[in-house]
Design a protein around this motif. Structure first.
Motif, PDB file in Angstrom:
ATOM      1  N   GLU A 197      -7.183  13.782   0.643  1.00 28.50           N
ATOM      2  CA  GLU A 197      -7.844  14.800   1.455  1.00 28.50           C
ATOM      3  C   GLU A 197      -9.135  14.278   2.101  1.00 28.50           C
ATOM      4  O   GLU A 197      -9.467  14.626   3.231  1.00 28.50           O
ATOM      5  CB  GLU A 197      -8.176  15.994   0.544  1.00 28.50           C
ATOM      6  CG  GLU A 197      -8.713  17.206   1.251  1.00 28.50           C
ATOM      7  CD  GLU A 197      -9.180  18.261   0.250  1.00 28.50           C
ATOM      8  OE1 GLU A 197     -10.164  18.948   0.535  1.00 28.50           O
ATOM      9  OE2 GLU A 197      -8.572  18.358  -0.844  1.00 28.50           O
ATOM     10  N   HIS A 198      -9.848  13.409   1.366  1.00 25.95           N
ATOM     11  CA  HIS A 198     -11.123  12.888   1.876  1.00 25.95           C
ATOM     12  C   HIS A 198     -10.995  11.501   2.509  1.00 25.95           C
ATOM     13  O   HIS A 198     -12.012  10.833   2.740  1.00 25.95           O
ATOM     14  CB  HIS A 198     -12.175  12.895   0.762  1.00 25.95           C
ATOM     15  CG  HIS A 198     -12.527  14.281   0.300  1.00 25.95           C
ATOM     16  ND1 HIS A 198     -11.867  14.910  -0.733  1.00 25.95           N
ATOM     17  CD2 HIS A 198     -13.417  15.183   0.784  1.00 25.95           C
ATOM     18  CE1 HIS A 198     -12.359  16.127  -0.883  1.00 25.95           C
ATOM     19  NE2 HIS A 198     -13.298  16.320   0.018  1.00 25.95           N
ATOM     20  N   ASN A 199      -9.742  11.094   2.767  1.00 27.44           N
ATOM     21  CA  ASN A 199      -9.483   9.806   3.431  1.00 27.44           C
ATOM     22  C   ASN A 199     -10.185   8.631   2.756  1.00 27.44           C
ATOM     23  O   ASN A 199     -10.771   7.779   3.429  1.00 27.44           O
ATOM     24  CB  ASN A 199      -9.918   9.866   4.904  1.00 27.44           C
ATOM     25  CG  ASN A 199      -9.048  10.822   5.679  1.00 27.44           C
ATOM     26  OD1 ASN A 199      -7.822  10.795   5.545  1.00 27.44           O
ATOM     27  ND2 ASN A 199      -9.671  11.688   6.463  1.00 27.44           N
ATOM     28  N   ILE A 200     -10.146   8.626   1.435  1.00 30.36           N
ATOM     29  CA  ILE A 200     -10.741   7.508   0.695  1.00 30.36           C
ATOM     30  C   ILE A 200      -9.644   6.473   0.443  1.00 30.36           C
ATOM     31  O   ILE A 200      -8.730   6.700  -0.333  1.00 30.36           O
ATOM     32  CB  ILE A 200     -11.389   7.991  -0.624  1.00 30.36           C
ATOM     33  CG1 ILE A 200     -12.492   9.013  -0.310  1.00 30.36           C
ATOM     34  CG2 ILE A 200     -11.926   6.809  -1.425  1.00 30.36           C
ATOM     35  CD1 ILE A 200     -13.072   9.721  -1.517  1.00 30.36           C
ATOM     36  N   GLU A 201      -9.749   5.364   1.138  1.00 29.08           N
ATOM     37  CA  GLU A 201      -8.751   4.304   1.001  1.00 29.08           C
ATOM     38  C   GLU A 201      -9.036   3.487  -0.245  1.00 29.08           C
ATOM     39  O   GLU A 201     -10.184   3.408  -0.696  1.00 29.08           O
ATOM     40  CB  GLU A 201      -8.869   3.327   2.175  1.00 29.08           C
ATOM     41  CG  GLU A 201      -8.221   3.757   3.452  1.00 29.08           C
ATOM     42  CD  GLU A 201      -8.447   2.670   4.492  1.00 29.08           C
ATOM     43  OE1 GLU A 201      -7.840   1.586   4.366  1.00 29.08           O
ATOM     44  OE2 GLU A 201      -9.257   2.899   5.398  1.00 29.08           O
ATOM     45  N   GLY A 202      -8.000   2.823  -0.753  1.00 32.06           N
ATOM     46  CA  GLY A 202      -8.236   1.994  -1.922  1.00 32.06           C
ATOM     47  C   GLY A 202      -7.094   1.070  -2.235  1.00 32.06           C
ATOM     48  O   GLY A 202      -6.153   0.930  -1.441  1.00 32.06           O
ATOM     49  N   VAL A 203      -7.205   0.420  -3.393  1.00 37.07           N
ATOM     50  CA  VAL A 203      -6.227  -0.583  -3.804  1.00 37.07           C
ATOM     51  C   VAL A 203      -5.461  -0.120  -5.046  1.00 37.07           C
ATOM     52  O   VAL A 203      -5.845   0.856  -5.688  1.00 37.07           O
ATOM     53  CB  VAL A 203      -6.916  -1.943  -4.067  1.00 37.07           C
ATOM     54  CG1 VAL A 203      -7.544  -2.487  -2.794  1.00 37.07           C
ATOM     55  CG2 VAL A 203      -7.966  -1.821  -5.179  1.00 37.07           C
ATOM     56  N   GLN A 204      -4.407  -0.873  -5.359  1.00 37.01           N
ATOM     57  CA  GLN A 204      -3.546  -0.496  -6.479  1.00 37.01           C
ATOM     58  C   GLN A 204      -3.981  -1.193  -7.767  1.00 37.01           C
ATOM     59  O   GLN A 204      -4.094  -2.420  -7.812  1.00 37.01           O
ATOM     60  CB  GLN A 204      -2.104  -0.893  -6.151  1.00 37.01           C
ATOM     61  CG  GLN A 204      -1.080  -0.412  -7.148  1.00 37.01           C
ATOM     62  CD  GLN A 204       0.313  -0.895  -6.772  1.00 37.01           C
ATOM     63  OE1 GLN A 204       0.555  -2.099  -6.684  1.00 37.01           O
ATOM     64  NE2 GLN A 204       1.224   0.022  -6.541  1.00 37.01           N
ATOM     65  N   GLY A 205      -4.206  -0.403  -8.805  1.00 42.52           N
ATOM     66  CA  GLY A 205      -4.533  -0.967 -10.117  1.00 42.52           C
ATOM     67  C   GLY A 205      -3.285  -1.168 -10.942  1.00 42.52           C
ATOM     68  O   GLY A 205      -2.196  -0.714 -10.573  1.00 42.52           O
ATOM     69  N   ASN A 206      -3.442  -1.837 -12.081  1.00 42.10           N
ATOM     70  CA  ASN A 206      -2.301  -2.046 -12.972  1.00 42.10           C
ATOM     71  C   ASN A 206      -1.698  -0.717 -13.423  1.00 42.10           C
ATOM     72  O   ASN A 206      -0.477  -0.573 -13.510  1.00 42.10           O
ATOM     73  CB  ASN A 206      -2.732  -2.880 -14.186  1.00 42.10           C
ATOM     74  CG  ASN A 206      -3.879  -2.264 -14.967  1.00 42.10           C
ATOM     75  OD1 ASN A 206      -4.945  -2.009 -14.409  1.00 42.10           O
ATOM     76  ND2 ASN A 206      -3.676  -1.993 -16.235  1.00 42.10           N
ATOM     77  N   TYR A 207      -2.550   0.258 -13.691  1.00 41.44           N
ATOM     78  CA  TYR A 207      -2.066   1.566 -14.160  1.00 41.44           C
ATOM     79  C   TYR A 207      -1.274   2.269 -13.061  1.00 41.44           C
ATOM     80  O   TYR A 207      -0.270   2.924 -13.329  1.00 41.44           O
ATOM     81  CB  TYR A 207      -3.259   2.430 -14.595  1.00 41.44           C
ATOM     82  CG  TYR A 207      -2.995   3.229 -15.855  1.00 41.44           C
ATOM     83  CD1 TYR A 207      -3.414   2.745 -17.099  1.00 41.44           C
ATOM     84  CD2 TYR A 207      -2.337   4.452 -15.818  1.00 41.44           C
ATOM     85  CE1 TYR A 207      -3.178   3.470 -18.263  1.00 41.44           C
ATOM     86  CE2 TYR A 207      -2.095   5.174 -16.978  1.00 41.44           C
ATOM     87  CZ  TYR A 207      -2.518   4.680 -18.194  1.00 41.44           C
ATOM     88  OH  TYR A 207      -2.268   5.400 -19.341  1.00 41.44           O
ATOM     89  N   ASP A 208      -1.726   2.116 -11.816  1.00 39.46           N
ATOM     90  CA  ASP A 208      -1.032   2.748 -10.678  1.00 39.46           C
ATOM     91  C   ASP A 208       0.357   2.146 -10.494  1.00 39.46           C
ATOM     92  O   ASP A 208       1.338   2.861 -10.308  1.00 39.46           O
ATOM     93  CB  ASP A 208      -1.841   2.552  -9.386  1.00 39.46           C
ATOM     94  CG  ASP A 208      -3.278   2.985  -9.552  1.00 39.46           C
ATOM     95  OD1 ASP A 208      -3.504   4.059 -10.128  1.00 39.46           O
ATOM     96  OD2 ASP A 208      -4.174   2.239  -9.124  1.00 39.46           O
ATOM     97  N   GLU A 209       0.393   0.821 -10.540  1.00 36.59           N
ATOM     98  CA  GLU A 209       1.658   0.120 -10.312  1.00 36.59           C
ATOM     99  C   GLU A 209       2.670   0.469 -11.402  1.00 36.59           C
ATOM    100  O   GLU A 209       3.848   0.699 -11.127  1.00 36.59           O
ATOM    101  CB  GLU A 209       1.390  -1.401 -10.277  1.00 36.59           C
ATOM    102  CG  GLU A 209       2.537  -2.244  -9.735  1.00 36.59           C
ATOM    103  CD  GLU A 209       3.575  -2.607 -10.789  1.00 36.59           C
ATOM    104  OE1 GLU A 209       4.759  -2.717 -10.440  1.00 36.59           O
ATOM    105  OE2 GLU A 209       3.193  -2.761 -11.966  1.00 36.59           O
ATOM    106  N   THR A 210       2.207   0.539 -12.634  1.00 36.92           N
ATOM    107  CA  THR A 210       3.140   0.767 -13.749  1.00 36.92           C
ATOM    108  C   THR A 210       3.566   2.235 -13.841  1.00 36.92           C
ATOM    109  O   THR A 210       4.705   2.524 -14.193  1.00 36.92           O
ATOM    110  CB  THR A 210       2.513   0.283 -15.076  1.00 36.92           C
ATOM    111  OG1 THR A 210       1.189   0.837 -15.206  1.00 36.92           O
ATOM    112  CG2 THR A 210       2.417  -1.228 -15.109  1.00 36.92           C
ATOM    113  N   ILE A 211       2.667   3.156 -13.494  1.00 38.82           N
ATOM    114  CA  ILE A 211       3.041   4.585 -13.476  1.00 38.82           C
ATOM    115  C   ILE A 211       4.015   4.830 -12.320  1.00 38.82           C
ATOM    116  O   ILE A 211       5.051   5.490 -12.482  1.00 38.82           O
ATOM    117  CB  ILE A 211       1.789   5.484 -13.319  1.00 38.82           C
ATOM    118  CG1 ILE A 211       0.934   5.475 -14.597  1.00 38.82           C
ATOM    119  CG2 ILE A 211       2.170   6.920 -12.922  1.00 38.82           C
ATOM    120  CD1 ILE A 211       1.532   6.160 -15.799  1.00 38.82           C
ATOM    121  N   ALA A 212       3.690   4.288 -11.160  1.00 39.12           N
ATOM    122  CA  ALA A 212       4.502   4.529  -9.957  1.00 39.12           C
ATOM    123  C   ALA A 212       5.934   4.055 -10.152  1.00 39.12           C
ATOM    124  O   ALA A 212       6.876   4.653  -9.635  1.00 39.12           O
ATOM    125  CB  ALA A 212       3.882   3.815  -8.768  1.00 39.12           C
TER     126      ALA A 212
END
Ligand SMILES: [Fe+2]
Length: 238
Positions: free
Chosen positions: A53-68
């Motif tokens: 919603e606030h257009n905050i861009e970012g990168v993928q962490g280990n937790y993101d990759e493994t949950i996704a």
């Protein structure tokens, strides 16, 4: 150019909203996140929705990759068997409760982001330039800093994963661990926001600590069915 960076939010929406309000007063040119958006606190969907919603861009962490990708393991390291057992519970809880839309968002996050400011190349990633689950602590030997530098032509590297902020200057480069918005482990339970100001002749780094309602966040952990262990860790910042 001034950027604000949000490291390791880990499902803590109370901390994220407080951090964002604080950043609004500073008015940086851009706000980035460093991944690890869920786990340990229950609000992974809310955190992802807020960032979108606030257009905050970012990168993928280990937790993101493994949950996704519904992996068996989050790729984290443990100090003792109790921590391992609790972390496994958190990982299973998060995989089960994250919405398909959230998982899609996490899956699409890039490994790294870069931009140029005042002639300097800035690179953001979760843990190291080539691996998202190595712990890059301040006391790593200089050999490690040299090896990591060799993987990129960046002048300024910004990362998280350890939840312990620092700035180190070495070999003409600036290394910034942005700490953690939602789960600090440096003994200071206030949310950590990192402000980086880049001018032609220098790079200024400031760690801003923002108080938020830690007890409310801790109560929400317990109410969600996540182990009380994580509520205690939040209060103790370890
Ligand atoms: Fe991480």
């Amino acid at each position: 150019m001034k950027v604000a960076v949000f490291g390791d939010i880990h499902g803590n929406i109370e901390a994220l909203t407080a951090a964002y309000s604080a950043v609004q007063l500073i008015k940086p040119d851009k706000v980035y996140h460093l991944g690890d958006l869920g786990g340990y606190s229950p609000f992974i969907d809310e955190v992802v929705a807020f960032l979108s919603e606030h257009n905050i861009e970012g990168v993928q962490g280990n937790y993101d990759e493994t949950i996704a990708n519904d992996r068996e393991h989050c790729g984290c390291k443990y100090e003792d068997p109790i921590q391992e057992e609790m972390a496994n519970k958190s990982f299973e809880w998060t995989k089960k409760h994250a919405s398909p839309e959230t998982k899609e968002y996490l899956r699409k996050l890039p490994f790294s982001l870069s931009f140029v400011a005042e002639g300097k190349k800035i690179l953001l990633f979760h843990a190291t330039p080539s691996k998202n689950n190595l712990y890059w602590f301040e006391d790593r030997p200089e050999k490690f800093f040299r090896e990591m530098s060799a993987k990129t032509d960046a002048d300024v590297m910004i990362y998280g994963h350890t939840h312990k902020p620092y700035r180190k200057d070495f070999g003409g480069k600036v290394f910034v661990n942005a700490g953690s918005v939602g789960k600090p482990k440096d003994g200071d339970r206030r949310s950590c926001i990192t402000l980086i100001t880049i001018t032609t002749d220098k790079v200024d780094v400031e760690f801003l600590r923002v108080p938020y309602d830690v007890h409310k966040a801790a109560d929400a952990i317990i109410a969600s069915g996540l182990p009380e262990y994580f509520a205690d860790r939040l209060k103790e910042a370890r």
